[in-house]
Design a protein around this motif. Structure first.
Motif, PDB file in Angstrom:
ATOM      1  N   LEU A 260       0.828  -1.197   0.000  1.00 64.85           N
ATOM      2  CA  LEU A 260       0.000   0.000   0.000  1.00 64.85           C
ATOM      3  C   LEU A 260       0.869   1.256   0.000  1.00 64.85           C
ATOM      4  O   LEU A 260       0.575   2.227  -0.704  1.00 64.85           O
ATOM      5  N   LEU A 261       1.948   1.228   0.771  1.00 59.64           N
ATOM      6  CA  LEU A 261       2.847   2.382   0.804  1.00 59.64           C
ATOM      7  C   LEU A 261       3.520   2.578  -0.550  1.00 59.64           C
ATOM      8  O   LEU A 261       3.632   3.705  -1.044  1.00 59.64           O
ATOM      9  N   VAL A 262       3.958   1.490  -1.162  1.00 61.25           N
ATOM     10  CA  VAL A 262       4.598   1.583  -2.480  1.00 61.25           C
ATOM     11  C   VAL A 262       3.631   2.167  -3.501  1.00 61.25           C
ATOM     12  O   VAL A 262       3.977   3.078  -4.269  1.00 61.25           O
ATOM     13  N   LYS A 263       2.403   1.676  -3.492  1.00 58.78           N
ATOM     14  CA  LYS A 263       1.406   2.173  -4.444  1.00 58.78           C
ATOM     15  C   LYS A 263       1.082   3.641  -4.182  1.00 58.78           C
ATOM     16  O   LYS A 263       0.881   4.426  -5.115  1.00 58.78           O
ATOM     17  N   PHE A 264       1.052   3.993  -2.920  1.00 57.25           N
ATOM     18  CA  PHE A 264       0.751   5.379  -2.551  1.00 57.25           C
ATOM     19  C   PHE A 264       1.814   6.319  -3.113  1.00 57.25           C
ATOM     20  O   PHE A 264       1.506   7.345  -3.719  1.00 57.25           O
ATOM     21  N   ILE A 265       3.078   5.977  -2.915  1.00 56.07           N
ATOM     22  CA  ILE A 265       4.166   6.827  -3.401  1.00 56.07           C
ATOM     23  C   ILE A 265       4.180   6.873  -4.928  1.00 56.07           C
ATOM     24  O   ILE A 265       4.379   7.929  -5.529  1.00 56.07           O
ATOM     25  N   GLU A 266       3.944   5.733  -5.558  1.00 57.96           N
ATOM     26  CA  GLU A 266       3.961   5.680  -7.024  1.00 57.96           C
ATOM     27  C   GLU A 266       2.842   6.511  -7.633  1.00 57.96           C
ATOM     28  O   GLU A 266       2.982   7.046  -8.737  1.00 57.96           O
ATOM     29  N   ASN A 267       1.717   6.631  -6.905  1.00 51.49           N
ATOM     30  CA  ASN A 267       0.554   7.349  -7.432  1.00 51.49           C
ATOM     31  C   ASN A 267       0.298   8.654  -6.681  1.00 51.49           C
ATOM     32  O   ASN A 267      -0.815   9.164  -6.697  1.00 51.49           O
ATOM     33  N   GLU A 268       1.340   9.181  -6.066  1.00 51.61           N
ATOM     34  CA  GLU A 268       1.178  10.348  -5.200  1.00 51.61           C
ATOM     35  C   GLU A 268       0.500  11.522  -5.905  1.00 51.61           C
ATOM     36  O   GLU A 268      -0.247  12.278  -5.285  1.00 51.61           O
ATOM     37  N   SER A 269       0.747  11.687  -7.194  1.00 52.00           N
ATOM     38  CA  SER A 269       0.168  12.815  -7.919  1.00 52.00           C
ATOM     39  C   SER A 269      -1.247  12.536  -8.419  1.00 52.00           C
ATOM     40  O   SER A 269      -1.915  13.431  -8.936  1.00 52.00           O
ATOM     41  N   ASN A 270      -1.722  11.303  -8.246  1.00 48.66           N
ATOM     42  CA  ASN A 270      -3.055  10.954  -8.736  1.00 48.66           C
ATOM     43  C   ASN A 270      -3.678   9.905  -7.821  1.00 48.66           C
ATOM     44  O   ASN A 270      -3.913   8.764  -8.209  1.00 48.66           O
ATOM     45  N   LEU A 271      -3.923  10.312  -6.574  1.00 43.77           N
ATOM     46  CA  LEU A 271      -4.417   9.362  -5.582  1.00 43.77           C
ATOM     47  C   LEU A 271      -5.924   9.164  -5.728  1.00 43.77           C
ATOM     48  O   LEU A 271      -6.677  10.118  -5.922  1.00 43.77           O
ATOM     49  N   ASN A 272      -6.350   7.908  -5.613  1.00 41.10           N
ATOM     50  CA  ASN A 272      -7.776   7.638  -5.711  1.00 41.10           C
ATOM     51  C   ASN A 272      -8.332   7.211  -4.354  1.00 41.10           C
ATOM     52  O   ASN A 272      -7.634   7.231  -3.343  1.00 41.10           O
ATOM     53  N   SER A 273      -9.566   6.786  -4.322  1.00 43.10           N
ATOM     54  CA  SER A 273     -10.267   6.558  -3.067  1.00 43.10           C
ATOM     55  C   SER A 273      -9.695   5.422  -2.225  1.00 43.10           C
ATOM     56  O   SER A 273      -9.926   5.376  -1.025  1.00 43.10           O
ATOM     57  N   VAL A 274      -8.953   4.500  -2.817  1.00 44.83           N
ATOM     58  CA  VAL A 274      -8.431   3.374  -2.048  1.00 44.83           C
ATOM     59  C   VAL A 274      -7.543   3.864  -0.910  1.00 44.83           C
ATOM     60  O   VAL A 274      -7.430   3.233   0.135  1.00 44.83           O
ATOM     61  N   PHE A 275      -6.918   5.015  -1.102  1.00 48.25           N
ATOM     62  CA  PHE A 275      -6.006   5.533  -0.096  1.00 48.25           C
ATOM     63  C   PHE A 275      -6.719   6.373   0.956  1.00 48.25           C
ATOM     64  O   PHE A 275      -6.097   6.816   1.915  1.00 48.25           O
ATOM     65  N   THR A 276      -7.982   6.646   0.774  1.00 53.81           N
ATOM     66  CA  THR A 276      -8.703   7.477   1.740  1.00 53.81           C
ATOM     67  C   THR A 276      -9.476   6.644   2.755  1.00 53.81           C
ATOM     68  O   THR A 276     -10.120   7.192   3.638  1.00 53.81           O
ATOM     69  N   LYS A 277      -9.411   5.330   2.636  1.00 47.55           N
ATOM     70  CA  LYS A 277     -10.135   4.473   3.571  1.00 47.55           C
ATOM     71  C   LYS A 277      -9.377   4.285   4.879  1.00 47.55           C
ATOM     72  O   LYS A 277      -9.973   4.080   5.934  1.00 47.55           O
ATOM     73  N   ASP A 278      -8.052   4.349   4.812  1.00 51.49           N
ATOM     74  CA  ASP A 278      -7.227   4.197   6.008  1.00 51.49           C
ATOM     75  C   ASP A 278      -6.979   5.571   6.625  1.00 51.49           C
ATOM     76  O   ASP A 278      -6.607   6.514   5.925  1.00 51.49           O
ATOM     77  N   PRO A 279      -7.176   5.717   7.947  1.00 50.90           N
ATOM     78  CA  PRO A 279      -7.041   7.042   8.585  1.00 50.90           C
ATOM     79  C   PRO A 279      -5.686   7.707   8.370  1.00 50.90           C
ATOM     80  O   PRO A 279      -5.623   8.907   8.072  1.00 50.90           O
ATOM     81  N   LEU A 280      -4.606   6.940   8.494  1.00 54.96           N
ATOM     82  CA  LEU A 280      -3.289   7.534   8.366  1.00 54.96           C
ATOM     83  C   LEU A 280      -2.982   7.908   6.919  1.00 54.96           C
ATOM     84  O   LEU A 280      -2.483   9.007   6.634  1.00 54.96           O
ATOM     85  N   PHE A 281      -3.277   7.017   5.985  1.00 52.04           N
ATOM     86  CA  PHE A 281      -3.031   7.340   4.581  1.00 52.04           C
ATOM     87  C   PHE A 281      -3.904   8.509   4.127  1.00 52.04           C
ATOM     88  O   PHE A 281      -3.477   9.340   3.324  1.00 52.04           O
ATOM     89  N   LYS A 282      -5.115   8.586   4.663  1.00 47.53           N
ATOM     90  CA  LYS A 282      -5.990   9.720   4.334  1.00 47.53           C
ATOM     91  C   LYS A 282      -5.378  11.020   4.846  1.00 47.53           C
ATOM     92  O   LYS A 282      -5.383  12.043   4.157  1.00 47.53           O
ATOM     93  N   TRP A 283      -4.839  10.991   6.062  1.00 45.95           N
ATOM     94  CA  TRP A 283      -4.218  12.176   6.645  1.00 45.95           C
ATOM     95  C   TRP A 283      -3.000  12.596   5.813  1.00 45.95           C
ATOM     96  O   TRP A 283      -2.814  13.776   5.531  1.00 45.95           O
ATOM     97  N   ILE A 284      -2.179  11.627   5.422  1.00 49.01           N
ATOM     98  CA  ILE A 284      -1.005  11.931   4.597  1.00 49.01           C
ATOM     99  C   ILE A 284      -1.448  12.548   3.280  1.00 49.01           C
ATOM    100  O   ILE A 284      -0.906  13.569   2.836  1.00 49.01           O
ATOM    101  N   LYS A 285      -2.433  11.928   2.642  1.00 47.60           N
ATOM    102  CA  LYS A 285      -2.932  12.425   1.361  1.00 47.60           C
ATOM    103  C   LYS A 285      -3.415  13.867   1.485  1.00 47.60           C
ATOM    104  O   LYS A 285      -3.087  14.722   0.657  1.00 47.60           O
TER     105      LYS A 285
END
Length: 289
Positions: A260-285
């Motif tokens: 999940l972290l790898v995908k997050f960094i790879e898609n940092e400029s185009n984040l979709n909803s999958v990353f907003t379900k987790d509280p910490l990843f949502k906060w980072i986003k």
């Protein structure tokens, strides 16, 4: 020695800043830079989730903390990524574009001849012995001791303990800038404490609880260029802020970044909803975009 203890970082930070500004133990000039300084200061945070703060004049630097978490937990040491969020890293980089104070690289990526990284050693130590006193992480190393080194790592070591069925974490630092260093360091280390707790709960101790975080600083200091800023901060309220709970792993028990972290960094400029379900990843986003 000065000891500050409270439930939240906001509380211990305000008290420590007030004494550092108005009644420091020493006034010294390392490298000809005037500082107010107190030695062997301890900040004890009884609830590590309350690890950030809000202040009208200067609160926790959430955008930088979010970027630093990604960089650290990815195990990287390149300046290319982190310089987008803090230019100072460029001033202390090595000739190859890396830095020594990339904490994630030190504890997740680097391995010894027995193939242990620092994080894996600590996790394994506690998994084998709940009362272990060997669950340590080394940061500053002998290899950093050379005359032209611009980045002499501030953190010495960390140690995890399980006592009374709680995971405590203590970090010892040789030096900490109270404005530019302490708030971001505390945010990372308490997040690391959450990650260790999660792995121990899954692998060995499902009922283990989060204990206290203790931040010990040999030289806790304030540069004179920040005196006026701190005066202004102390006129305002320090509000405690709860850091997001870690639900999805940032790293695997091996120390490798999670998928999940790898995908997050790879898609940092185009984040979709999958990353907003987790509280910490949502906060980072929300803080880096």
């Amino acid at each position: 020695m000065r000891i500050y203890s409270a439930d939240s970082f906001a509380s211990v930070y305000e008290k420590s800043l007030r004494e550092l500004l108005y009644s420091p133990e020493f006034v010294s000039k390392p490298r000809e830079l005037k500082i107010n300084e107190s030695l062997n200061v301890t900040l004890e945070i009884k609830n590590p989730l309350l690890s950030t703060y809000d202040n009208i004049r200067r609160g926790s630097q959430d955008k930088y903390i979010a970027a630093e978490l990604l960089w650290y937990f990815a195990g990287r040491n390149d300046v290319e990524y982190i310089k987008k969020y803090a230019k100072f890293w460029e001033t202390i980089q090595n000739e190859d574009g890396t830095v020594n104070s990339a904490y994630g690289n030190l504890i997740f990526t680097e391995r010894n001849e027995h193939m242990y990284n620092q994080y894996g050693w600590a996790l394994d130590s506690l998994s084998k012995d709940k009362d272990s006193r060997q669950a340590i992480l080394h940061f500053n190393k002998p290899s950093h001791q050379w005359s032209r080194n611009k980045d002499f790592v501030c953190t010495m070591y960390g140690i995890f303990h399980i006592r009374n069925n709680q995971l405590d974490f203590t970090v010892t630092m040789r030096s900490n800038d109270a404005i530019l260093g302490t708030p971001t360091d505390v945010a990372f280390f308490t997040c690391l404490q959450q990650q260790m707790l999660s792995h121990l709960q899954v692998l060995k101790y499902p009922d283990l609880k989060l204990g206290k975080y203790t931040h010990i600083v040999n030289s806790y200091h304030l540069y004179d260029k920040h005196f006026e800023l701190v005066e202004e901060m102390l006129l305002e309220e320090f509000k405690e802020v709860e850091f997001p709970k870690l639900e999805a792993d940032l790293v695997l028990p091996s120390g490798n970044p999670s998928n999940l972290l790898v995908k997050f960094i790879e898609n940092e400029s185009n984040l979709n909803s999958v990353f907003t379900k987790d509280p910490l990843f949502k906060w980072i986003k929300n803080n880096i975009v």
